[in-house]
Structures are given as structure tokens and as C-alpha cells.
Design a protein around this motif. Structure first.
Motif, PDB file in Angstrom:
ATOM      1  N   PRO A  29       0.798  -1.220   0.000  1.00 23.46           N
ATOM      2  CA  PRO A  29       0.000   0.000   0.000  1.00 23.46           C
ATOM      3  C   PRO A  29       0.835   1.276   0.000  1.00 23.46           C
ATOM      4  N   VAL A  30       2.100   1.166   0.421  1.00 21.01           N
ATOM      5  CA  VAL A  30       3.008   2.310   0.415  1.00 21.01           C
ATOM      6  C   VAL A  30       4.351   1.841  -0.140  1.00 21.01           C
ATOM      7  N   ILE A  31       4.893   2.600  -1.091  1.00 23.54           N
ATOM      8  CA  ILE A  31       6.170   2.257  -1.708  1.00 23.54           C
ATOM      9  C   ILE A  31       7.246   3.197  -1.197  1.00 23.54           C
ATOM     10  N   ASP A  32       8.335   2.614  -0.691  1.00 27.34           N
ATOM     11  CA  ASP A  32       9.534   3.391  -0.405  1.00 27.34           C
ATOM     12  C   ASP A  32      10.729   2.657  -0.997  1.00 27.34           C
ATOM     13  N   ALA A  33      11.935   3.141  -0.722  1.00 22.72           N
ATOM     14  CA  ALA A  33      13.124   2.566  -1.355  1.00 22.72           C
ATOM     15  C   ALA A  33      13.368   1.121  -0.962  1.00 22.72           C
ATOM     16  N   GLN A  34      12.826   0.700   0.199  1.00 20.76           N
ATOM     17  CA  GLN A  34      13.057  -0.657   0.683  1.00 20.76           C
ATOM     18  C   GLN A  34      11.904  -1.621   0.392  1.00 20.76           C
ATOM     19  N   TRP A  91      -5.180  -0.238 -10.399  1.00 14.19           N
ATOM     20  CA  TRP A  91      -6.314   0.674 -10.255  1.00 14.19           C
ATOM     21  C   TRP A  91      -7.310   0.151  -9.220  1.00 14.19           C
ATOM     22  N   ARG A  92      -7.139  -1.086  -8.803  1.00 15.82           N
ATOM     23  CA  ARG A  92      -8.075  -1.714  -7.868  1.00 15.82           C
ATOM     24  C   ARG A  92      -7.602  -1.624  -6.422  1.00 15.82           C
ATOM     25  N   PHE A  93      -6.290  -1.384  -6.224  1.00 14.53           N
ATOM     26  CA  PHE A  93      -5.738  -1.266  -4.879  1.00 14.53           C
ATOM     27  C   PHE A  93      -5.052   0.092  -4.725  1.00 14.53           C
ATOM     28  N   PRO A  94      -5.166   0.703  -3.550  1.00 18.98           N
ATOM     29  CA  PRO A  94      -4.503   1.989  -3.334  1.00 18.98           C
ATOM     30  C   PRO A  94      -3.009   1.798  -3.078  1.00 18.98           C
ATOM     31  N   VAL A  95      -2.189   2.580  -3.767  1.00 14.61           N
ATOM     32  CA  VAL A  95      -0.737   2.527  -3.583  1.00 14.61           C
ATOM     33  C   VAL A  95      -0.209   3.963  -3.511  1.00 14.61           C
ATOM     34  N   GLN A  96       0.317   4.340  -2.352  1.00 18.09           N
ATOM     35  CA  GLN A  96       0.927   5.652  -2.173  1.00 18.09           C
ATOM     36  C   GLN A  96       2.437   5.561  -2.333  1.00 18.09           C
ATOM     37  N   LEU A  97       3.060   6.707  -2.614  1.00 19.65           N
ATOM     38  CA  LEU A  97       4.504   6.766  -2.752  1.00 19.65           C
ATOM     39  C   LEU A  97       5.081   7.614  -1.624  1.00 19.65           C
ATOM     40  N   ASP A  98       5.982   7.029  -0.862  1.00 20.15           N
ATOM     41  CA  ASP A  98       6.604   7.695   0.284  1.00 20.15           C
ATOM     42  C   ASP A  98       7.760   8.562  -0.216  1.00 20.15           C
ATOM     43  N   ASN A  99       7.612   9.876  -0.119  1.00 15.60           N
ATOM     44  CA  ASN A  99       8.611  10.787  -0.681  1.00 15.60           C
ATOM     45  C   ASN A  99       9.590  11.341   0.362  1.00 15.60           C
ATOM     46  N   GLN A 100       9.765  10.649   1.488  1.00 13.63           N
ATOM     47  CA  GLN A 100      10.622  11.186   2.546  1.00 13.63           C
ATOM     48  C   GLN A 100      12.054  11.436   2.067  1.00 13.63           C
TER      49      GLN A 100
END
Length: 321
Positions: A124-129, A285-294
Motif C-alpha cells: 500500500p506504500v512504496i519506499d526505497a526498501q 487501479w483496484r488497490f490503493p498505492v501511495q509513494l513515500d517521498n521522505q
């Protein structure tokens, strides 16, 4: 090697063109590789600062190596023509960029990344790891592409991946926004929404993304040998904010919103073509995926962010009444 010279592969496209234009506006010497430099130059928008067009093909290692001489960076924003034979051509092209970067003395390869490297149902959230467990053929190729960049970074070819959501913007021609959601040759008459009801979705305004990438390229001394950063963009938390913003910009609160017919895509996918390609990415488009911009914010101080109404006016300028 010049600290302010960049070779852009894919400069005739939406993403590559936006990055090339932003680099040029900030004083970089920009080379665009094109099979037909004259045609590419003639098609370059007059409001943009000109760039230097050089003849060549991203599939030809010799062409890319020659075009990259003296460059500090290679922006790899290229795809096979018409996305044909995608799986067999993408990896040879990144290998050519790596070879060219090495020959240029260690130019940094810059890749506009996608979310297709990940399983949206479990990320649900993408970061570098975030673990890259793709569900699609294209996703698996993208994972391998980034792995080759990461491997090259251990031997003197630094890399930067800037991952973003779905593009929109006046120059984002090959995008779901422009080709499906708000497609029109005249006044906008309907919105075709591919987002599942109640599902969040990440959008990236192309000029903001290009600005972020350019700023990152200008801080080479602060980047790791291999960097993965995420561009958060415009987050529509429940899938209603983007249609509402479009309605507001065009002054049509009653503008019809229709759901994209995913069921038809699924039915036709065995026959190949667009339905097969679209069916592959339907889970995104069916699942929410946010991008972590820290990490991006730690480097830049803040993410470039145009107000959504201003961004949409620019995107829909030729369509809105």
C-alpha cells in the motif's frame, strides 16, 4: 565529462521531453537522441528552449555511446516504438545506456520509474526498501532493468530511479489521463474513470516530476551511488478528488463520470493488444498505492507541487470550455 551536459533518450516522448525541456530551462546542455533529428527538431514545441538533436537509435550501442560523450547524465526515458516487442527490447536498451555511461567516465543514469515493479495488493506504500514482487510481465522486466542499474552502480556507473504514479499534464500524451480519463478533441463531455470506487490513486503532474528530477540531478554530491526516490504527487485518497477537481476546472459540476469498463477489457484480453496490456495493470487501479517521498524531501527540502486546479487547467487547456 561536463557537469551540466545530459543525454536524453526518449526526448520526443512526454516524460523524456518534459525532463529535457526542464534541464534546458535551467541552463543544461541537452542532447536528444532521435532516429530523425530534423523531424524531432521540427516537432519540438516553440515555447521550449531548444536542445541539440543527434541522430541515432537507442537500440544501437554505438549510437548511444557516441551521443553520450562528455555527458554527466543519461536520462533513460525511452521505450520501444509503439511498445512493440517490449519484453525483448527494454533490457538491451538499458544495457546500451549503461555501456554509454561507463564510456563517458561514469555518467549517472536517470530512470523515470513505475509502480509496476510492486504487487499493489500487498504494497500500500512504496519506499526505497519495499520488496519488488511484480504481478505483470512488464513489472518483471522493470525489476530486472533496475537491478542491472543497481549492479552497474557498484562498478562506477551511478543510478537514480525516480518513481511516480500515473502522469497527467499537457505533454503527457501517452497517459491514462489523456487517453482515457479526459479524452476529447473539443470541450470535455465526460470523465471515464479507471479508478475503482472508493480506492485511492497516485497522480503525477509531469512538469512537477520533471522539475524534481532536474533538481535531483543538480545535487550529484548528495546522491548515493544508486538512489531510489519516490515522487508522491497528487494523492486522491478515495478516487473522487480527481474527478471533482476536473469538474471544477471545466465549470461543470454535473459533468458525467463513467466507470472504465474493466469487465470488457478482461473479456477481450485473451485476444492481445490493448485489452491484454490493460488487463495486466488493472490491479494497480483496484488497490490503493501511495509513494513515500521522505527521501526526496530530505534531498530537495520540498517536493515541487503545482496546485491541482492550476495543473488541470494547463492539462485541459485545449479541452475546457
Amino acid at each position: 565529462m561536463s557537469d551540466r551536459t545530459a543525454l536524453v533518450l526518449g526526448a520526443t516522448g512526454g516524460v523524456g521531453g518534459a525532463i529535457a525541456a526542464t534541464l534546458a530551462s535551467r541552463g543544461w546542455t541537452v542532447r536528444g537522441l532521435a532516429r530523425d533529428p530534423g523531424k524531432a527538431s521540427a516537432g519540438w514545441p516553440s515555447h521550449r528552449r531548444p536542445i541539440d538533436w543527434v541522430g541515432g537509435d537507442a537500440m544501437s550501442r554505438g549510437d548511444v555511446v557516441k551521443a553520450a560523450q562528455g555527458a554527466a547524465a543519461i536520462v533513460h526515458a525511452v521505450n520501444p516504438p509503439g511498445y512493440r516487442n517490449w519484453e525483448t527490447l527494454v533490457l538491451p536498451m538499458i544495457d546500451n545506456s549503461i555501456a554509454a555511461a561507463r564510456a563517458a567516465g561514469g555518467a549517472r543514469i536517470v530512470l523515470p520509474g513505475t509502480i509496476y515493479n510492486f504487487d499493489p495488493a500487498t504494497t500500500p506504500v512504496i519506499d526505497a526498501q519495499s520488496p519488488q514482487r511484480p504481478r505483470t510481465r512488464k513489472g518483471r522486466v522493470r525489476v530486472e532493468l533496475e537491478q542491472r542499474m543497481e549492479d552497474a552502480a557498484t562498478s562506477g556507473v551511478p543510478g537514480l530511479v525516480v518513481r511516480a504514479g500515473d502522469f497527467f499534464g499537457a505533454d503527457a500524451r501517452s497517459s491514462w489521463f489523456g487517453q482515457v480519463m479526459a479524452k476529447s478533441d473539443g470541450p470535455l463531455r465526460r470523465i471515464i474513470d479507471p479508478v475503482r470506487p472508493g480506492i485511492g490513486h497516485a497522480w503525477a503532474y509531469l512538469p512537477d516530476l520533471a522539475e524534481a528530477i532536474t533538481q535531483l540531478m543538480e545535487m550529484e554530491d548528495r546522491l548515493l551511488p544508486f538512489e531510489r526516490v519516490q515522487f508522491a504527487g497528487f494523492w486522491d485518497g478515495n478516487g473522487t478528488a480527481m474527478p471533482a477537481a476536473i469538474r471544477g476546472v471545466v465549470g461543470r459540476p454535473d459533468l458525467p463520470v463513467r466507470r472504465f469498463p474493466w469487465w470488457i477489457v478482461s473479456l477481450l484480453s485473451p485476444f492481445g493488444g490493448f485489452p491484454r496490456e490493460a488487463a495486466e495493470i488493472e490491479p494497480h487501479w483496484r488497490f490503493p498505492v501511495q509513494l513515500d517521498n521522505q527521501r526526496l524531501v530530505a534531498l530537495l527540502g520540498e517536493e515541487p507541487r503545482t496546485p491541482i486546479d492550476v495543473a488541470l487547467r494547463a492539462t485541459l487547456g485545449m479541452k475546457a470550455e
